[in-house]
Scaffold this motif. Structure first.
Motif, PDB file in Angstrom:
ATOM      1  N   LEU A   1     -14.970  -3.132  -0.620  1.00  0.00           N
ATOM      2  CA  LEU A   1     -13.781  -2.307  -0.825  1.00  0.00           C
ATOM      3  C   LEU A   1     -12.912  -2.398   0.431  1.00  0.00           C
ATOM      4  N   LEU A   2     -11.626  -2.724   0.243  1.00  0.00           N
ATOM      5  CA  LEU A   2     -10.713  -2.886   1.374  1.00  0.00           C
ATOM      6  C   LEU A   2     -10.281  -1.540   1.957  1.00  0.00           C
TER       7      LEU A   2
ATOM      8  N   ALA B   1       0.831  -1.209   0.000  1.00  0.00           N
ATOM      9  CA  ALA B   1       0.000   0.000   0.000  1.00  0.00           C
ATOM     10  C   ALA B   1       0.857   1.246   0.000  1.00  0.00           C
ATOM     11  N   LEU B   2       0.603   2.175  -0.921  1.00  0.00           N
ATOM     12  CA  LEU B   2       1.369   3.412  -1.047  1.00  0.00           C
ATOM     13  C   LEU B   2       0.760   4.538  -0.234  1.00  0.00           C
ATOM     14  N   LYS B   3      -0.479   4.339   0.261  1.00  0.00           N
ATOM     15  CA  LYS B   3      -1.152   5.360   1.041  1.00  0.00           C
ATOM     16  C   LYS B   3      -2.153   4.692   1.971  1.00  0.00           C
ATOM     17  N   THR B   4      -2.625   5.427   2.949  1.00  0.00           N
ATOM     18  CA  THR B   4      -3.645   4.919   3.865  1.00  0.00           C
ATOM     19  C   THR B   4      -5.031   5.249   3.323  1.00  0.00           C
ATOM     20  N   VAL B   5      -5.910   4.273   3.325  1.00  0.00           N
ATOM     21  CA  VAL B   5      -7.292   4.484   2.867  1.00  0.00           C
ATOM     22  C   VAL B   5      -8.238   3.992   3.958  1.00  0.00           C
ATOM     23  N   LEU B   6      -8.892   4.942   4.648  1.00  0.00           N
ATOM     24  CA  LEU B   6      -9.912   4.642   5.649  1.00  0.00           C
ATOM     25  C   LEU B   6     -11.159   5.454   5.307  1.00  0.00           C
TER      26      LEU B   6
ATOM     27  N   VAL C   1      -6.482  -9.519  -0.486  1.00  0.00           N
ATOM     28  CA  VAL C   1      -6.782 -10.083   0.828  1.00  0.00           C
ATOM     29  C   VAL C   1      -5.927  -9.363   1.866  1.00  0.00           C
ATOM     30  N   LEU C   2      -6.581  -8.890   2.916  1.00  0.00           N
ATOM     31  CA  LEU C   2      -5.858  -8.253   4.014  1.00  0.00           C
ATOM     32  C   LEU C   2      -6.629  -8.487   5.312  1.00  0.00           C
ATOM     33  N   ARG C   3      -5.906  -8.962   6.324  1.00  0.00           N
ATOM     34  CA  ARG C   3      -6.494  -9.255   7.634  1.00  0.00           C
ATOM     35  C   ARG C   3      -7.759 -10.114   7.495  1.00  0.00           C
ATOM     36  N   LYS C   4      -7.590 -11.200   6.738  1.00  0.00           N
ATOM     37  CA  LYS C   4      -8.615 -12.242   6.532  1.00  0.00           C
ATOM     38  C   LYS C   4      -9.901 -11.726   5.889  1.00  0.00           C
ATOM     39  N   LYS C   5      -9.768 -10.619   5.168  1.00  0.00           N
ATOM     40  CA  LYS C   5     -10.924 -10.068   4.459  1.00  0.00           C
ATOM     41  C   LYS C   5     -10.591  -9.880   2.987  1.00  0.00           C
ATOM     42  N   ILE C   6     -11.545 -10.294   2.098  1.00  0.00           N
ATOM     43  CA  ILE C   6     -11.363 -10.145   0.656  1.00  0.00           C
ATOM     44  C   ILE C   6     -12.087  -8.889   0.190  1.00  0.00           C
ATOM     45  N   GLY C   7     -11.458  -8.133  -0.694  1.00  0.00           N
ATOM     46  CA  GLY C   7     -12.093  -6.934  -1.232  1.00  0.00           C
ATOM     47  C   GLY C   7     -11.278  -6.341  -2.356  1.00  0.00           C
ATOM     48  N   LEU C   8     -11.699  -5.181  -2.815  1.00  0.00           N
ATOM     49  CA  LEU C   8     -11.026  -4.509  -3.932  1.00  0.00           C
ATOM     50  C   LEU C   8     -10.083  -3.441  -3.410  1.00  0.00           C
ATOM     51  N   VAL C   9      -8.945  -3.306  -4.063  1.00  0.00           N
ATOM     52  CA  VAL C   9      -7.979  -2.273  -3.731  1.00  0.00           C
ATOM     53  C   VAL C   9      -7.633  -1.525  -5.025  1.00  0.00           C
ATOM     54  N   HIS C  10      -7.654  -0.199  -4.968  1.00  0.00           N
ATOM     55  CA  HIS C  10      -7.412   0.622  -6.144  1.00  0.00           C
ATOM     56  C   HIS C  10      -6.004   0.372  -6.692  1.00  0.00           C
ATOM     57  N   CYS C  11      -5.914   0.126  -7.990  1.00  0.00           N
ATOM     58  CA  CYS C  11      -4.633  -0.252  -8.610  1.00  0.00           C
ATOM     59  C   CYS C  11      -3.549   0.808  -8.386  1.00  0.00           C
TER      60      CYS C  11
END
Length: 814
Positions: A530-531, A517-522, A562-572
């Motif tokens: 969406l992850l 990850a190049l940035k934080t997304v919350l 996949v991150l922390r046992k959760k599947i989702g989409l991450v922006h390319c």
């Protein structure tokens, strides 16, 4: 062959013909030589028994004409009233593949593909042929209609390459029903033609047998400048004329008078009535019309009556040029073809002058290799209706959407003349399809395009062909020597191959690609699928394919991660892709195959489905009920848990397991969801093709429901439909006020999406992705709030990873 001759001698032939003679009394043209074939009557003397007592089939089974006998598995028949199953049991030992028609084999394949065990045939009561006893020509036609039009004098080896040409069966569409003094309604199957019999029509204790039949070509005399027919010629038969009440004929027709005052005054929908098929017809006054539906009161009853509905103009007043100018006329078209496709086949485009489109159509002018083929019965593949302002020249084009098939060059575009439409009769055009190369046969989709030559109006729809014919080699190449009659009679003709489903293994996914990850997304407002991540997190990337979907406001490209046992989409753009060797710490991105299956199936908790469709699809596609029962948690089930109705076919056993699970989920609605648990189970037995099919079906249905009236905007974006084309989708679902109710708007939306999706064939990923993109681009995207479509894109992109990790290759090889 000595053995075959010996078997022929073993058969009790006197017993066979003794049985045939016993049932011959119901045939007015029977004699020893005819064997119920009326054409042999020309060379034999007629010995009629004038004291015959005819038994009506309706007195025993009034519903028999309107149902199909699914248990009859005779190999061939040439008599119209013999107990063929009884004769077959005495003759099956001597009959080789050469004495059976291809259509016989194909029917056996269909009936026994999932049912290799022989069933006891149903007993059939002799038909009522009293009305034919003095009319030899009528008997011939009835015989032709009742039995097959062509027989088995064909080279099976040659026919196996082109099996569609031998498929023939009865084509007359009619219904007969027996009613008592309480009355009732009789409807012609697949039509809007009804007969209503009121209470007290006949005396208590008496019965009325009502017959209804549609003759596709109406009388030509009613089609001219001031009159057009808008229904087929309807044949109505009654058995009892001792009546006390009239009956009512109700028909939905293919036109309605325009709402402007001139049209309302100058034209009307009327009913013409006759006691003879050829006329003369008289106009009936007891008619009630509401938009495109007419109800007629029939007082002068007869054993046989004929009626036809027409729009009639009192006078043609300029600027009108004919009666078409006073009505909104609907044109109905049907695409017909063989029951199975083969390397070269003909599709028939048919225009009807009414809105009754039969499910089967006899085609008599098929040509192959420059020669006329025998009459064949074609099946309805697809149908469509559209508005046509006036009769004018039409251009018809059929375009294959599959590169493996093409339409013959000279058949790609054909014209239908204005004069042909004015006659009100059926108009047919044939299109020859052929397969390119030597690829494996498969169903495909083609586009039908109808252009009005003098205007810019274009109507188009997609048609999906049936499957190719089942393999016949197992039957055609059987040994000619029949060693044991008992074995041959009891042995199944085709056995479904045993399917061994792989064992699901719960283990950690093997991932080769990661992203940093190049940035934080919350996100303050959480978005499903969406992850969220912190800068520097290592995310496992499941596959290299990207998903296009809307984020908070914009359409972006995403990886499935996949991150922390959760599947989702991450922006390319928010991650740097690295290899497995470059990843430092992957503990937070580990996931087991069990967790993967449970998460990618989550969208099915919120998708809309039709239970009967899901049940039939699964039961036809899963070949081992034990494998399915085990992953659903019913490993304790045994054959003793099935009743007799579910014990014969594997498909019925599978259906029983699914029904059991449905009942258990229904009993515990708060904790269990039927479709979600079913998809998880299918993924665990590696039925990915079936899951893909169910995914596409449920997404299309749910999208239609979510869209409602906004489907029109989607149709313009996806297929560039015109207002007229959109209206054509809505016409079948309009209410009495001429509009589609909001709660019913999902129906034309579903019709459109289903037709559009069929264009893709088996490319389910493209269907889901293109639908996602089109929905995202709408003015008010429904996908901003409804994210299940995005969830199914994650599902289909994880299937390869699941198969590679959860199922052992060594086991598959074993």
């Amino acid at each position: 062959d000595v053995n075959e001759s010996k078997l022929d001698l073993d058969i009790d032939w006197p017993g066979v013909f003794k049985h045939a003679h016993a049932v011959s009394k119901t045939n007015p043209f029977w004699n020893e030589l005819s064997a119920s074939n009326p054409f042999v009557h020309d060379i034999a003397a007629s010995n009629r028994n004038k004291n015959n007592k005819y038994l009506s089939i309706l007195k025993e089974k009034p519903y028999l004409f309107s149902k199909v006998s699914s248990n009859r598995d005779s190999l061939a028949s040439s008599g119209d009233e013999l107990d063929i199953d009884c004769l077959l049991r005495k003759t099956s030992a001597r009959r080789s593949g050469r004495s059976k028609s291809v259509s016989d084999f194909l029917d056996i394949v269909d009936n026994q593909r999932f049912n290799p065990h022989k069933k006891t045939p149903q007993k059939t009561i002799p038909s009522d042929v009293t009305w034919l006893q003095n009319d030899r020509e009528a008997y011939k036609m009835a015989w032709l209609s009742h039995r097959q039009l062509t027989r088995s004098c064909l080279d099976l080896e040659a026919m196996s390459h082109s099996p569609g040409w031998a498929q023939t069966q009865a084509t007359d569409i009619h219904v007969v029903c027996k009613l008592n003094h309480e009355g009732g309604s009789v409807q012609l199957p697949d039509s809007d033609i009804n007969i209503h019999v009121p209470v007290g029509h006949v005396l208590p204790g008496e019965f009325q047998e009502v017959g209804l039949k549609a003759i596709l070509n109406p009388p030509s005399s009613f089609n001219n400048e001031v009159s057009i027919t808008v229904s087929p010629l309807i044949e109505l038969t009654l058995s009892n004329l001792n009546t006390r009440e009239a009956i009512f004929l109700e028909v939905k027709v293919a036109a309605k008078v325009k709402n402007d005052p001139l049209s309302q005054v100058m034209s009307d929908i009327v009913c013409f009535y006759s006691l003879d098929k050829e006329g003369p017809f008289k106009k009936l006054e007891n008619c009630y019309t509401y938009q495109d539906t007419i109800q007629v009161k029939l007082r002068d009853l007869s054993h046989v009556m004929y009626a036809v509905i027409a729009v009639q103009a009192n006078k043609i007043q300029p600027p009108a040029t004919n009666v078409w100018d006073y009505v909104q006329r609907t044109i109905s078209v049907g695409i017909y073809g063989p029951k199975y496709i083969h390397p070269t086949f003909t599709a028939v485009f048919t225009v009807f002058g009414h809105n009754y489109i039969p499910g089967k159509l006899t085609i008599c002018d098929i040509k192959k290799g420059g020669k006329n083929m025998p009459p064949v019965v074609f099946q309805l593949w697809g149908k469509h209706t559209f508005l046509l302002e006036k009769p004018q020249d039409l251009n018809i084009s059929l375009i294959s959407c599959d590169p493996d098939f093409e339409v013959k060059m000279e058949d790609q575009s054909k014209n239908i003349k204005e004069e042909e439409l004015k006659t009100g009769e059926m108009v047919r055009q044939q299109f020859l399809f052929s397969m390119l190369g030597c690829r494996e046969m498969h169903f495909f989709v083609f586009l039908v395009q109808i252009k009005v030559l003098k205007s810019s109006q274009v109507t188009q729809f997609h048609v999906t062909t049936p499957d190719p014919a089942p393999k016949l080699s197992g039957i055609i190449n059987r040994p000619k020597r029949l060693q044991n009659r008992k074995e041959i009679k009891s042995a199944p003709l085709l056995l479904i191959p045993t399917v061994k489903y792989p064992k699901f293994q719960d283990k950690t996914l093997s991932v080769n690609t990661y992203g940093v990850a190049l940035k934080t997304v919350l996100r303050q407002n959480k978005i499903d699928y969406l992850l969220e991540y912190f800068k520097g997190d290592t995310i496992a990337i499941l596959g290299e394919d990207k998903v296009k979907a809307i984020g908070q406001t914009k359409i972006k490209e995403w990886y499935v991660g996949v991150l922390r046992k959760k599947i989702g989409l991450v922006h390319c753009k928010n991650i740097k892709v690295i290899s497995k060797e470059q990843a430092m710490d992957t503990a937070d991105s580990e996931l087991t195959t069990r967790n993967l299956v449970e998460q990618i199936a989550l969208p099915f908790k919120k998708l809309t489905y039709i239970y009967s469709v899901v049940l039939s699809t699964v039961s036809e596609s899963v070949y081992d009920w034990r494998a399915l029962a085990e992953v659903l948690g019913y490993s304790h089930m045994s054959l003793d848990d099935f009743n007799e109705a579910h014990a014969d076919k594997e498909s019925e056993r599978v259906a029983h397991v699914v029904k059991r699970m449905k009942e258990d989920c229904h009993a515990n609605k708060k904790k269990r969801l039927f479709l979600y648990e079913l998809i998880v189970a299918l993924l665990k037995i590696d039925c990915q093709g079936l899951v893909a099919r169910l995914t596409q079906d449920t997404i299309i249905l749910t999208s239609a429901v979510k869209l409602g009236k906004y489907w029109r905007e989607l149709a313009e974006k996806l297929a560039r439909l015109t207002k007229q084309q959109i209206e054509a989708y809505e016409v079948p679902h309009q209410g009495k006020n001429g509009a589609v109710a909001l709660e019913m708007m999902w129906k034309p939306a579903y019709d459109f999406l289903y037709t559009w999706g069929a264009h893709y064939g088996g490319s389910y990923r493209d269907v889901l992705q293109d639908l996602q993109s089109a929905l995202d681009k709408m003015k008010n995207p429904v996908t901003k709030h409804w994210r299940e479509l995005t969830g199914t894109l994650i599902l289909v992109n994880c299937m390869e990873m699941l198969r590679a990790s959860a199922f052992s290759k060594m086991e598959e090889e074993e």
